[in-house]
Design an enzyme around this catalytic site. Sequence first.
Site, PDB file in Angstrom:
ATOM      1  N   ASP A  46       0.844  -1.203   0.000  1.00 45.37           N
ATOM      2  CA  ASP A  46       0.000   0.000   0.000  1.00 45.37           C
ATOM      3  C   ASP A  46       0.878   1.253   0.000  1.00 45.37           C
ATOM      4  O   ASP A  46       0.371   2.376  -0.042  1.00 45.37           O
ATOM      5  CB  ASP A  46      -1.025  -0.011   1.144  1.00 45.37           C
ATOM      6  CG  ASP A  46      -0.419  -0.034   2.521  1.00 45.37           C
ATOM      7  OD1 ASP A  46       0.814  -0.146   2.639  1.00 45.37           O
ATOM      8  OD2 ASP A  46      -1.189   0.062   3.514  1.00 45.37           O
ATOM      9  N   SER A  47       2.219   1.056  -0.010  1.00 47.07           N
ATOM     10  CA  SER A  47       3.130   2.175  -0.278  1.00 47.07           C
ATOM     11  C   SER A  47       2.806   2.811  -1.625  1.00 47.07           C
ATOM     12  O   SER A  47       3.234   3.930  -1.907  1.00 47.07           O
ATOM     13  CB  SER A  47       4.584   1.691  -0.261  1.00 47.07           C
ATOM     14  OG  SER A  47       4.745   0.565  -1.096  1.00 47.07           O
ATOM     15  N   ASP A  85      -1.050  -6.150   0.100  1.00 48.26           N
ATOM     16  CA  ASP A  85      -1.402  -5.451   1.346  1.00 48.26           C
ATOM     17  C   ASP A  85      -2.896  -5.261   1.498  1.00 48.26           C
ATOM     18  O   ASP A  85      -3.598  -4.877   0.549  1.00 48.26           O
ATOM     19  CB  ASP A  85      -0.772  -4.053   1.333  1.00 48.26           C
ATOM     20  CG  ASP A  85       0.457  -3.967   2.212  1.00 48.26           C
ATOM     21  OD1 ASP A  85       0.565  -4.728   3.195  1.00 48.26           O
ATOM     22  OD2 ASP A  85       1.309  -3.121   1.909  1.00 48.26           O
ATOM     23  N   LYS A 113      -1.037  -9.244   3.452  1.00 50.30           N
ATOM     24  CA  LYS A 113      -0.277  -8.659   4.565  1.00 50.30           C
ATOM     25  C   LYS A 113      -1.171  -7.674   5.298  1.00 50.30           C
ATOM     26  O   LYS A 113      -1.894  -6.895   4.673  1.00 50.30           O
ATOM     27  CB  LYS A 113       0.988  -7.959   4.048  1.00 50.30           C
ATOM     28  CG  LYS A 113       1.765  -7.222   5.163  1.00 50.30           C
ATOM     29  CD  LYS A 113       3.192  -6.893   4.769  1.00 50.30           C
ATOM     30  CE  LYS A 113       3.366  -5.624   3.976  1.00 50.30           C
ATOM     31  NZ  LYS A 113       2.923  -4.408   4.651  1.00 50.30           N
ATOM     32  N   GLU A 115      -1.297  -5.128   9.117  1.00 51.63           N
ATOM     33  CA  GLU A 115      -0.438  -4.465  10.095  1.00 51.63           C
ATOM     34  C   GLU A 115      -1.008  -4.616  11.492  1.00 51.63           C
ATOM     35  O   GLU A 115      -2.108  -4.131  11.773  1.00 51.63           O
ATOM     36  CB  GLU A 115      -0.310  -2.970   9.754  1.00 51.63           C
ATOM     37  CG  GLU A 115       0.323  -2.726   8.399  1.00 51.63           C
ATOM     38  CD  GLU A 115       0.560  -1.255   8.092  1.00 51.63           C
ATOM     39  OE1 GLU A 115       0.309  -0.381   8.960  1.00 51.63           O
ATOM     40  OE2 GLU A 115       0.992  -0.975   6.952  1.00 51.63           O
ATOM     41  N   GLU A 182       9.409  -3.630  10.510  1.00 53.14           N
ATOM     42  CA  GLU A 182       9.866  -2.364   9.917  1.00 53.14           C
ATOM     43  C   GLU A 182      10.408  -1.434  11.000  1.00 53.14           C
ATOM     44  O   GLU A 182       9.750  -1.197  12.031  1.00 53.14           O
ATOM     45  CB  GLU A 182       8.696  -1.685   9.174  1.00 53.14           C
ATOM     46  CG  GLU A 182       9.092  -0.323   8.607  1.00 53.14           C
ATOM     47  CD  GLU A 182       8.138   0.226   7.555  1.00 53.14           C
ATOM     48  OE1 GLU A 182       7.162  -0.471   7.185  1.00 53.14           O
ATOM     49  OE2 GLU A 182       8.388   1.361   7.098  1.00 53.14           O
TER      50      GLU A 182
HETATM   51  O1  KIV Z   1       3.568  -1.068   1.589  1.00 50.30           O
HETATM   52  C1  KIV Z   1       4.773  -1.368   1.571  1.00 50.30           C
HETATM   53  O2  KIV Z   1       5.490  -1.194   0.593  1.00 50.30           O
HETATM   54  C2  KIV Z   1       5.326  -1.952   2.788  1.00 50.30           C
HETATM   55  C3  KIV Z   1       6.823  -2.000   2.898  1.00 50.30           C
HETATM   56  C4  KIV Z   1       7.296  -0.749   3.539  1.00 50.30           C
HETATM   57  C5  KIV Z   1       7.298  -3.183   3.622  1.00 50.30           C
HETATM   58  O3  KIV Z   1       4.612  -2.347   3.666  1.00 50.30           O
END
Ligand code: KIV
Length: 264
Positions: A46-47, A85, A113, A115, A182
């Site tokens: 989600d970056s 994510d 993924k 958090e 992280e």
């Molecule tokens: O969203 C992302 O790219 C991440 C990385 C910082 C691990 O979670």
Amino acid sequence: MSKRVTISTLDAMKAAGEKFVMITAYDATFARLVSEAGAETILVGDSLGMVLQGHDTTIPVTLEDMVYHTTCVCRAQPHSLIVADMPFMTYETTERALASGAALMQAGAQMIKLEGGVWLSDSIHQLVERGIPVCAHLGLTPQSVNVFGGYRVQGRTPKEAKSILADAVEIQDAGASIVLLECVPENLAADISSKLDIPVIGIGAGAGTDAQVLVLHDMLGLTEKPPKFVENFMAEQTSVKDALKAFVEAVKSGKYPRAEHAYQ
Ligand code: KIV
């Protein structure tokens, strides 16, 4: 890499002490390049909210955005395992987690993924029971930036370190396949990696984890003010593919990350 990577491949690499690599990708072209460069895993992160959409945080990213980009990545048919994510507030209840996880898996992801730690253990258990493998992101969890009051290293006090270790153990017990750490002190990350049976991927977490991940735009030198753990792998290369390969080789040979990339 000719055979498709699965979680069994990553478990075997951990058992053999072989480092593996994750790189973010958000479209088919980069997914192909990342896979051809030999990264075992691709993160549709989600970056993308920051590096593609231009937001200050990952919070505005929607499930529809993630489904779209996961679909684009999957069209490249990479050999790398694809992790997608779950965006902000799409897994705040177990019901929502199951629905969001299903959407990403049906878009082609092989793992999702999310958090958080202990508070997610029931959702993780239910996701895994229903066929959705989970990577749990701990430490500096960017979706909680407003709770942390900025992008700060986590786990520096004994209390915080104890809590991150307890989270990691709990989510492993709940059935998570991977932990991603992280921006935590390197000693804490090394300790967690040695205590867990499942692979631990680090970013800004020192050299003691089982694997390393970087955001594509950071490692290609495209980010204006990258964090201190980032190395620009494009600096000494003439093609994107060679830069991706240089990152993969640096992780596997132990040349990245170096002492100056770690937090204490
Ligand atoms: O969203 C992302 O790219 C991440 C990385 C910082 C691990 O979670």
